[in-house]
Design a protein around this motif. Structure first.
Motif, mmCIF file in Angstrom:
data_model
loop_
_atom_site.group_PDB
_atom_site.id
_atom_site.type_symbol
_atom_site.label_atom_id
_atom_site.label_comp_id
_atom_site.label_asym_id
_atom_site.label_seq_id
_atom_site.Cartn_x
_atom_site.Cartn_y
_atom_site.Cartn_z
ATOM 1 N N LEU A 55 0.816 -1.214 0.000
ATOM 2 C CA LEU A 55 0.000 0.000 0.000
ATOM 3 C C LEU A 55 0.850 1.266 0.000
ATOM 4 C CD1 LEU A 55 -3.279 0.608 1.869
ATOM 5 C CD2 LEU A 55 -1.418 2.225 2.206
ATOM 6 N N LYS A 56 1.782 1.388 0.945
ATOM 7 C CA LYS A 56 2.556 2.621 1.053
ATOM 8 C C LYS A 56 3.452 2.834 -0.154
ATOM 9 C CE LYS A 56 2.623 3.374 6.052
ATOM 10 N NZ LYS A 56 3.482 3.565 7.248
ATOM 11 N N ALA A 57 4.040 1.757 -0.658
ATOM 12 C CA ALA A 57 4.908 1.883 -1.825
ATOM 13 C C ALA A 57 4.115 2.330 -3.045
ATOM 14 C CB ALA A 57 5.611 0.557 -2.102
ATOM 15 N N THR A 58 2.904 1.821 -3.195
ATOM 16 C CA THR A 58 2.064 2.224 -4.315
ATOM 17 C C THR A 58 1.646 3.680 -4.172
ATOM 18 O OG1 THR A 58 1.262 -0.035 -4.617
ATOM 19 C CG2 THR A 58 -0.082 1.727 -5.559
ATOM 20 N N PHE A 59 1.286 4.088 -2.955
ATOM 21 C CA PHE A 59 0.986 5.501 -2.698
ATOM 22 C C PHE A 59 2.154 6.374 -3.150
ATOM 23 C CE2 PHE A 59 -2.602 4.981 0.412
ATOM 24 C CZ PHE A 59 -3.388 6.020 -0.066
ATOM 25 N N SER A 60 3.365 5.960 -2.794
ATOM 26 C CA SER A 60 4.543 6.759 -3.104
ATOM 27 C C SER A 60 4.758 6.882 -4.604
ATOM 28 C CB SER A 60 5.777 6.131 -2.444
ATOM 29 O OG SER A 60 6.934 6.907 -2.699
ATOM 30 N N VAL A 61 4.619 5.784 -5.327
ATOM 31 C CA VAL A 61 4.804 5.791 -6.780
ATOM 32 C C VAL A 61 3.800 6.729 -7.444
ATOM 33 C CG1 VAL A 61 4.559 4.380 -8.862
ATOM 34 C CG2 VAL A 61 5.828 3.496 -6.917
ATOM 35 N N ILE A 62 2.536 6.630 -7.039
ATOM 36 C CA ILE A 62 1.508 7.467 -7.654
ATOM 37 C C ILE A 62 1.686 8.929 -7.252
ATOM 38 C CG2 ILE A 62 -0.990 7.902 -7.767
ATOM 39 C CD1 ILE A 62 -1.389 4.869 -7.536
ATOM 40 N N SER A 63 2.134 9.180 -6.025
ATOM 41 C CA SER A 63 2.372 10.558 -5.599
ATOM 42 C C SER A 63 3.439 11.228 -6.455
ATOM 43 C CB SER A 63 2.781 10.595 -4.122
ATOM 44 O OG SER A 63 1.697 10.228 -3.289
ATOM 45 N N HIS A 66 5.204 10.352 -16.490
ATOM 46 C CA HIS A 66 5.894 9.703 -15.372
ATOM 47 C C HIS A 66 5.860 8.182 -15.505
ATOM 48 C CE1 HIS A 66 7.421 9.236 -11.272
ATOM 49 N NE2 HIS A 66 6.519 8.275 -11.137
ATOM 50 N N PHE A 67 4.708 7.636 -15.897
ATOM 51 C CA PHE A 67 4.582 6.182 -16.071
ATOM 52 C C PHE A 67 4.974 5.835 -17.503
ATOM 53 C CE2 PHE A 67 1.496 6.823 -12.527
ATOM 54 C CZ PHE A 67 2.148 6.038 -11.587
ATOM 55 N N ASP A 68 6.223 5.477 -17.665
ATOM 56 C CA ASP A 68 6.778 5.242 -18.987
ATOM 57 C C ASP A 68 6.151 4.007 -19.633
ATOM 58 O OD1 ASP A 68 8.577 5.756 -21.115
ATOM 59 O OD2 ASP A 68 9.877 4.154 -20.382
ATOM 60 N N GLY A 69 5.931 4.094 -20.940
ATOM 61 C CA GLY A 69 5.383 2.965 -21.669
ATOM 62 C C GLY A 69 4.447 3.416 -22.765
ATOM 63 N N ALA A 70 3.666 2.497 -23.281
ATOM 64 C CA ALA A 70 2.735 2.766 -24.372
ATOM 65 C C ALA A 70 1.358 3.068 -23.803
ATOM 66 C CB ALA A 70 2.670 1.575 -25.322
ATOM 67 N N TRP A 71 0.897 4.287 -23.996
ATOM 68 C CA TRP A 71 -0.408 4.714 -23.498
ATOM 69 C C TRP A 71 -1.448 4.690 -24.614
ATOM 70 C CZ3 TRP A 71 -2.183 6.018 -18.653
ATOM 71 C CH2 TRP A 71 -1.217 6.097 -17.638
ATOM 72 N N THR A 72 -2.631 4.171 -24.275
ATOM 73 C CA THR A 72 -3.762 4.168 -25.195
ATOM 74 C C THR A 72 -4.919 4.895 -24.540
ATOM 75 O OG1 THR A 72 -3.113 2.047 -26.158
ATOM 76 C CG2 THR A 72 -5.399 2.753 -26.486
ATOM 77 N N MET A 92 -0.847 14.969 -18.919
ATOM 78 C CA MET A 92 0.516 15.062 -19.437
ATOM 79 C C MET A 92 1.546 14.602 -18.415
ATOM 80 S SD MET A 92 0.351 18.712 -21.482
ATOM 81 C CE MET A 92 2.105 18.627 -21.867
ATOM 82 N N GLY A 93 1.414 15.092 -17.176
ATOM 83 C CA GLY A 93 2.401 14.773 -16.160
ATOM 84 C C GLY A 93 2.406 13.317 -15.756
ATOM 85 N N MET A 94 1.223 12.750 -15.533
ATOM 86 C CA MET A 94 1.153 11.383 -15.034
ATOM 87 C C MET A 94 1.504 10.370 -16.113
ATOM 88 S SD MET A 94 -2.128 11.607 -12.437
ATOM 89 C CE MET A 94 -1.770 10.040 -11.598
#
Length: 273
Positions: free
Chosen positions: A105-113, A240-246, A235-237
């Motif tokens: 939980l906390k690690a996921t919070f941190s990544v999304i923050s 930040h999350f690198d990869g292929a977005w659809t 744009m920002g998010m």
């Protein structure tokens, strides 16, 4: 390469907003091919969302909600009440086995923050910080029915005042995290919808909430448009999350499930519009 989906929504009814987030979570739970999904949306009318296990009758003045024409809905996540008005709401849903979200939980919070900070950078807000520990409003004596009355792990502050509050729900297979980026708010209206032990508690909680919360309009010194905030966080998010977005909408199965969940929620929700 990581694959991601982006769902862009306009301002929606509160019941539909929560039904869609829950439908995405449930779909992710049972579909091994589910692609991690970012959804950005707003709210058509003032709506009070209640935490998953928050006692409504003890903490929410439902008659006052009806008088003020404020809807109320139950969130699929925990936490306390939040009045949704002028804000951008984000939700992220994905499998807990994903490398970025498998740390708990906390690690996921941190990544999304970190991704949320990138959204603020796109709005030219560079002095935002991620809170690393609970700081206020967390003891039983300080506890308020209001979500923004507390500052929790990995929530976002600007000049030491809370701007983005979030909540997360994790199952064995999937997680849902969603949260509010305040554009503007009405603390007085919000507090009039809550039940407190006494008048002193009301006044103290309201003063603390006003002192410890900020909004994008306050930071910018002028009105910020919902569409501009949504575009900035998109744009920002996604950067930040690198990869292929659809960019895609709900699948037919997800929409059917959301409609089913919405119909079920109408037996308990307080839609007044």
């Amino acid at each position: 390469m990581n694959r991601w989906r982006y769902i862009e929504d306009d301002k929606q009814d509160g019941g539909w907003n929560m039904a869609v987030d829950e439908a995405l979570l449930r779909t992710c739970e049972r579909d091994a091919s589910f692609v991690p999904t970012l959804r950005l949306y707003g709210w058509k009318r003032p709506t009070l969302s209640i935490g998953y296990s928050q006692p409504v009758e003890a903490e929410i003045d439902l008659e006052r909600c009806r008088e003020k024409k404020v809807d109320w809905v139950r969130r699929p996540t925990g936490g306390r009440a939040l009045l949704h008005m002028e804000e951008l709401t984000y939700s992220m849903v994905g499998p807990v086995t994903h490398p970025l979200f498998s740390g708990g939980l906390k690690a996921t919070f941190s990544v999304i923050s970190q991704a949320l900070l990138q959204g603020l950078v796109e709005l030219n807000i560079g002095d935002a910080h991620i809170n690393r520990e609970k700081q206020y409003g967390t003891t039983r004596q300080e506890r308020s029915p209001a979500c923004f009355a507390s500052l929790n792990h990995c929530e976002i502050t600007v000049r030491e005042r809370k701007l983005i509050g979030s909540a997360q729900r994790r199952t064995q297979q999937a997680f849902l995290q969603h949260g509010s980026v305040l554009i503007a708010t009405d603390h007085d209206l919000f507090h009039s919808l809550l039940i407190y032990r006494d008048g002193v508690a009301v006044n103290e909680s309201l003063a603390k909430l006003k002192a410890s919360t900020t909004t994008l309009n306050e930071i910018a010194g002028s009105a910020v448009a919902f569409e501009a905030v949504r575009d900035a966080f998109h744009m920002g998010m996604t950067a930040h999350f690198d990869g292929a977005w659809t960019t895609a909408g709900l699948t037919a199965a997800e929409r059917d499930l959301a409609e089913h969940l919405l119909e079920r929620s109408r037996t308990i929700a307080g839609t007044v519009g």
